[in-house]
Design a protein around this motif. Structure first.
Motif, PDB file in Angstrom:
ATOM      1  N   ARG A   6      -2.946   6.750   7.795  1.00 38.18           N
ATOM      2  CA  ARG A   6      -3.022   5.292   7.697  1.00 38.18           C
ATOM      3  C   ARG A   6      -1.825   4.705   6.951  1.00 38.18           C
ATOM      4  NH1 ARG A   6      -8.487   3.602   8.784  1.00 38.18           N
ATOM      5  NH2 ARG A   6      -9.913   5.399   8.801  1.00 38.18           N
ATOM      6  N   ARG A   7      -1.296   5.464   6.008  1.00 36.39           N
ATOM      7  CA  ARG A   7      -0.192   4.958   5.191  1.00 36.39           C
ATOM      8  C   ARG A   7       1.153   5.208   5.856  1.00 36.39           C
ATOM      9  NH1 ARG A   7       0.014   3.887  -0.355  1.00 36.39           N
ATOM     10  NH2 ARG A   7       1.885   2.659  -0.734  1.00 36.39           N
ATOM     11  N   TRP A  42      -6.770   3.451   0.750  1.00 34.06           N
ATOM     12  CA  TRP A  42      -7.906   3.186   1.623  1.00 34.06           C
ATOM     13  C   TRP A  42      -8.656   1.946   1.143  1.00 34.06           C
ATOM     14  CZ3 TRP A  42      -7.113   8.519   0.311  1.00 34.06           C
ATOM     15  CH2 TRP A  42      -6.723   9.313   1.392  1.00 34.06           C
ATOM     16  N   GLU A  43      -9.007   1.102   2.095  1.00 39.35           N
ATOM     17  CA  GLU A  43      -9.752  -0.109   1.760  1.00 39.35           C
ATOM     18  C   GLU A  43     -11.231   0.180   1.540  1.00 39.35           C
ATOM     19  OE1 GLU A  43      -9.125  -3.004   4.758  1.00 39.35           O
ATOM     20  OE2 GLU A  43      -6.959  -3.138   4.443  1.00 39.35           O
ATOM     21  N   SER A  68     -13.564   5.290   4.923  1.00 40.34           N
ATOM     22  CA  SER A  68     -12.287   5.577   5.581  1.00 40.34           C
ATOM     23  C   SER A  68     -11.607   6.778   4.936  1.00 40.34           C
ATOM     24  CB  SER A  68     -11.370   4.357   5.504  1.00 40.34           C
ATOM     25  OG  SER A  68     -11.951   3.243   6.163  1.00 40.34           O
ATOM     26  N   ALA A  69     -11.690   6.845   3.606  1.00 43.02           N
ATOM     27  CA  ALA A  69     -11.109   7.997   2.914  1.00 43.02           C
ATOM     28  C   ALA A  69     -11.834   9.285   3.278  1.00 43.02           C
ATOM     29  CB  ALA A  69     -11.159   7.759   1.399  1.00 43.02           C
ATOM     30  N   ASP A 129     -10.707  10.371   6.805  1.00 40.85           N
ATOM     31  CA  ASP A 129      -9.364  10.975   6.850  1.00 40.85           C
ATOM     32  C   ASP A 129      -9.336  12.346   6.189  1.00 40.85           C
ATOM     33  OD1 ASP A 129      -8.596   8.724   8.128  1.00 40.85           O
ATOM     34  OD2 ASP A 129      -7.368   7.900   6.513  1.00 40.85           O
ATOM     35  N   ARG A 188     -11.208  -4.406  -1.882  1.00 38.86           N
ATOM     36  CA  ARG A 188     -10.969  -2.991  -1.622  1.00 38.86           C
ATOM     37  C   ARG A 188     -11.981  -2.179  -2.422  1.00 38.86           C
ATOM     38  NH1 ARG A 188      -5.525  -2.370   0.230  1.00 38.86           N
ATOM     39  NH2 ARG A 188      -5.600  -0.186  -0.371  1.00 38.86           N
ATOM     40  N   GLY A 225     -12.058   1.531  -1.799  1.00 33.31           N
ATOM     41  CA  GLY A 225     -11.713   2.930  -1.674  1.00 33.31           C
ATOM     42  C   GLY A 225     -10.561   3.317  -2.586  1.00 33.31           C
TER      43      GLY A 225
END
Length: 437
Positions: A71-72, A18-19, A23-24, A27, A12, A14
């Motif tokens: 995502r969460r 977030w991985e 991606s972060a 979003d 990971r 992020g």
């Protein structure tokens, strides 16, 4: 290990859930755009609801920013989108929320239920608003267009993101499954490689044992007879010159036979080493070549007539060689001799040969009985000697303790039974039973 499966998941880069860092960033950008959209749409909502504009704008900003956690908690995003649908805001929030929900690992019934709720909400809101516009006279259309436009809008807002999310989620799960399979296959290959190495080491050990056994069978018997004849020659050299000459000739014949067999082994070994590494000096000798050489040399009873392998038909000659060395041997054969498999005949011959060699080593001068029985489904042999009489010459033959072990290994490899041990009379007995097929 490849960066798949667990290695891929644990790598990971992020913040928070977030991985990856990108991606972060995505979003956060979507949440900012959604908050801006809902904030702008909060102005007409505040006018219609009769509340301060600032409250409507803050409500819109708070609702739109929920996209940050898509995502969460995708269910929470869709529920917020459904809640703000009557306020005519959250267009981007609803589309992205449904996509995130469909792409997640949640059960299909939950995805279908929430998508249906969103679709019904859009359908009702569109239907009511269009009817209000028609009632105010802002729009003049036929009555059929209101339900058609409402259904079309509801399906257009919900169906594409749900289908796209289902496709992306299925593809992601497929890739994860492929990564897991790749990791599993790699682990299995490593395990197979380790097992193959263990089997190769075991095979090398077995081949070394076979080589040692064949070398022992080839050399020990003839050299033992040579030592016995040499001891007899020393004892009768002055008393009986003719017997001394005869014993010397026998020693010479035995020595030539032993040297010829050893020379054949070494020749095959050299040929095997050249075949593996042509032109190389000091190449390693393959164990298979050693075993083949030992087996080939062991199968030669006389130099002039190489045969495929020793057989029970040559027991008389074997017993005669021991008798010529001064041993008193009584041979008895029960049943009618018939041909057996080469490995059966070779093993039976080697058992008798090694047992006679042991008598020469440990019981010089003892009378020996050799019995061979041909039965329906098996062949049995027994070599038993009486206690040493003390009359025979003691040649002082060395013993490595490998003869009985080699015989047991040979018989057990064919599924037979091998028994050896002292007798009640003080002698020693070797017995073996080997299946005939």
């Amino acid at each position: 290990m490849t960066a798949t499966g667990e290695d891929h998941v644990t790598a990971r880069g992020g913040p928070w859930w977030w991985e990856r860092r990108r991606s972060a960033v995505l979003d956060v950008g979507l949440a900012a755009v959604s908050a801006l959209e809902c904030g702008v749409e909060g102005v007409p909502f505040a006018w219609e609801a009769g509340i301060p504009v600032a409250v409507g704008v803050l409500f819109g900003l708070a609702a739109g920013s929920v996209l940050l956690v898509r995502r969460r908690w995708p269910i929470a995003v869709v529920l917020v989108a459904i809640a703000v649908t009557p306020a005519a805001m959250g267009f981007l929030l609803g589309i992205v929320g449904l996509y995130s929900l469909a792409a997640s690992d949640l059960p299909r019934r939950i995805i279908g239920s929430l998508a249906g709720m969103q679709s019904v909400g859009v359908l009702i809101v569109m239907f009511v608003r269009m009817r209000q516009d028609i009632a105010r006279g802002d729009v003049e259309v036929g009555d059929w267009l209101v339900p058609f436009a409402s259904v079309t809008m509801a399906l257009g807002v919900t169906a594409p993101p749900v289908l796209l999310g289902l496709y992306v989620g299925a593809r992601r799960r497929l890739m994860e499954s492929l990564r897991e399979r790749a990791d599993s296959l790699e682990r299995e290959l490593q395990l197979l490689a380790e097992r193959a190495e263990e089997r190769a080491e075991w095979a090398r050990g077995e081949e070394r044992t076979r080589i040692a056994r064949e070398m022992h069978d080839v050399v020990a018997h003839r050299v033992s007879l040579m030592v016995v004849h040499a001891a007899a020659l020393q004892a009768v050299a002055r008393k009986d010159p003719e017997k001394a000459v005869k014993n010397a000739a026998l020693v010479g014949d035995m020595g030539r036979q032993a040297l010829t067999e050893l020379r054949e082994m070494l020749g095959v070994l050299r040929a095997g080493g050249d075949a593996v590494r042509p032109g190389a000096e000091g190449g390693s000798v393959p164990l298979a070549a050693v075993g083949a050489a030992a087996a080939a040399a062991a199968s030669r009873v006389v130099v002039e007539e190489p045969v495929e392998g020793p057989s029970l038909a040559e027991i008389d000659e074997l017993v005669g060689q021991s008798a010529a060395a001064g041993m008193v041997v009584d041979l008895s054969v029960e049943g009618e001799y018939r041909s057996y498999a080469p490995e059966v005949e070779a093993t039976a011959f080697r058992v008798v040969q090694e047992a006679l060699t042991n008598v020469h080593k440990h019981a010089a001068g003892a009378k020996t009985y050799v019995r061979v029985a041909h039965r329906v489904s098996e062949i049995a042999m027994q070599v038993e000697n009486e206690p040493p009489s003390g009359v025979g010459s003691s040649a002082g033959l060395p013993s490595g303790g490998n003869g009985l072990v080699g015989m047991r290994e040979r018989v057990s490899a064919l599924g037979g039974v091998f028994v050896s041990g002292p007798t009640d009379a003080g002698g020693f007995r070797v017995s073996a039973v080997i299946p005939a097929s």
